[in-house]
Design a protein around this motif. Structure first.
Motif, PDB file in Angstrom:
ATOM      1  N   GLN A 171      26.188 -19.814-127.075  1.00  0.00           N
ATOM      2  CA  GLN A 171      25.897 -18.597-126.304  1.00  0.00           C
ATOM      3  C   GLN A 171      26.727 -17.404-126.764  1.00  0.00           C
ATOM      4  O   GLN A 171      26.405 -16.264-126.433  1.00  0.00           O
ATOM      5  CB  GLN A 171      26.167 -18.842-124.820  1.00  0.00           C
ATOM      6  N   SER A 187      26.448 -13.946-132.160  1.00  0.00           N
ATOM      7  CA  SER A 187      25.895 -12.597-132.156  1.00  0.00           C
ATOM      8  C   SER A 187      25.248 -12.296-133.498  1.00  0.00           C
ATOM      9  O   SER A 187      25.762 -12.706-134.542  1.00  0.00           O
ATOM     10  CB  SER A 187      27.001 -11.578-131.873  1.00  0.00           C
ATOM     11  N   THR A 218      30.160 -12.561-129.390  1.00  0.00           N
ATOM     12  CA  THR A 218      29.839 -11.736-128.227  1.00  0.00           C
ATOM     13  C   THR A 218      30.596 -12.259-127.013  1.00  0.00           C
ATOM     14  O   THR A 218      30.934 -13.435-126.953  1.00  0.00           O
ATOM     15  CB  THR A 218      28.324 -11.718-127.930  1.00  0.00           C
ATOM     16  N   ASN A 219      30.893 -11.388-126.071  1.00  0.00           N
ATOM     17  CA  ASN A 219      31.619 -11.829-124.880  1.00  0.00           C
ATOM     18  C   ASN A 219      30.686 -12.066-123.691  1.00  0.00           C
ATOM     19  O   ASN A 219      31.139 -12.225-122.571  1.00  0.00           O
ATOM     20  CB  ASN A 219      32.712 -10.823-124.504  1.00  0.00           C
ATOM     21  N   CYS A 220      29.414 -12.088-123.936  1.00  0.00           N
ATOM     22  CA  CYS A 220      28.438 -12.325-122.868  1.00  0.00           C
ATOM     23  C   CYS A 220      27.569 -13.526-123.219  1.00  0.00           C
ATOM     24  O   CYS A 220      26.840 -13.492-124.210  1.00  0.00           O
ATOM     25  CB  CYS A 220      27.526 -11.109-122.682  1.00  0.00           C
ATOM     26  N   THR A 257      24.818 -16.577-121.554  1.00  0.00           N
ATOM     27  CA  THR A 257      23.632 -16.501-120.706  1.00  0.00           C
ATOM     28  C   THR A 257      24.081 -16.574-119.246  1.00  0.00           C
ATOM     29  O   THR A 257      25.278 -16.555-118.959  1.00  0.00           O
ATOM     30  CB  THR A 257      22.674 -17.660-121.022  1.00  0.00           C
ATOM     31  N   ARG A 258      23.149 -16.717-118.340  1.00  0.00           N
ATOM     32  CA  ARG A 258      23.524 -16.771-116.929  1.00  0.00           C
ATOM     33  C   ARG A 258      24.149 -18.100-116.536  1.00  0.00           C
ATOM     34  O   ARG A 258      24.663 -18.250-115.441  1.00  0.00           O
ATOM     35  CB  ARG A 258      22.334 -16.444-116.051  1.00  0.00           C
ATOM     36  N   GLY A 291      29.052 -19.256-117.040  1.00  0.00           N
ATOM     37  CA  GLY A 291      29.791 -18.021-117.267  1.00  0.00           C
ATOM     38  C   GLY A 291      31.293 -18.188-117.369  1.00  0.00           C
ATOM     39  O   GLY A 291      31.929 -17.644-118.269  1.00  0.00           O
ATOM     40  N   ALA A 308      33.403 -17.782-120.800  1.00  0.00           N
ATOM     41  CA  ALA A 308      34.511 -16.818-120.812  1.00  0.00           C
ATOM     42  C   ALA A 308      35.768 -17.473-121.377  1.00  0.00           C
ATOM     43  O   ALA A 308      36.471 -16.880-122.200  1.00  0.00           O
ATOM     44  CB  ALA A 308      34.762 -16.295-119.405  1.00  0.00           C
TER      45      ALA A 308
END
Length: 79
Positions: A32, A35, A41-43, A45-46, A49, A53
Motif C-alpha cells: 500500500q 508510489s 507514499t504515506n497514505c 488504503t482505508r 491505517g 503508518a
C-alpha cells in the motif's frame, strides 16, 4: 518493533489503565505504500491505517533504535 519496548509500554498501559494492543506489522501491507511518483507514499488504503503508518515510519528509523508508533484516537465512550 522491539520486544523490550513493547513490554515497557504494556506495563505502562496496565499501570495507567489506558488500554493498548501491540499491532502486527504485516509486511504485505507495504504494498500500500508503493508510489508511481515518489520513493514511498504515506497514505495506504482505508484498511490497516495504523499498521501502514508504522510500516511507513520504519523506513526512517534506524534498525538499531527501538521505536513505537502510538496511534491515539479520542475515547469511544462518553461516560
Amino acid at each position: 518493533s522491539d520486544d523490550d519496548l513493547a513490554k515497557e509500554l504494556e506495563t505502562a498501559s496496565k499501570v495507567t489503565g489506558d488500554k493498548s494492543w501491540r499491532m502486527p506489522l504485516e509486511k504485505e501491507y507495504n504494498e500500500q505504500l508503493k508510489s508511481k511518483i515518489a520513493d514511498i507514499t504515506n497514505c495506504g488504503t482505508r484498511y490497516g491505517g495504523a499498521i501502514t503508518a508504522a510500516l511507513f515510519l520504519q523506513n526512517f528509523v534506524s534498525s538499531k533504535k527501538p521505536f513505537a508508533h502510538i496511534d491515539i484516537a479520542g475515547p469511544v465512550w462518553d461516560d
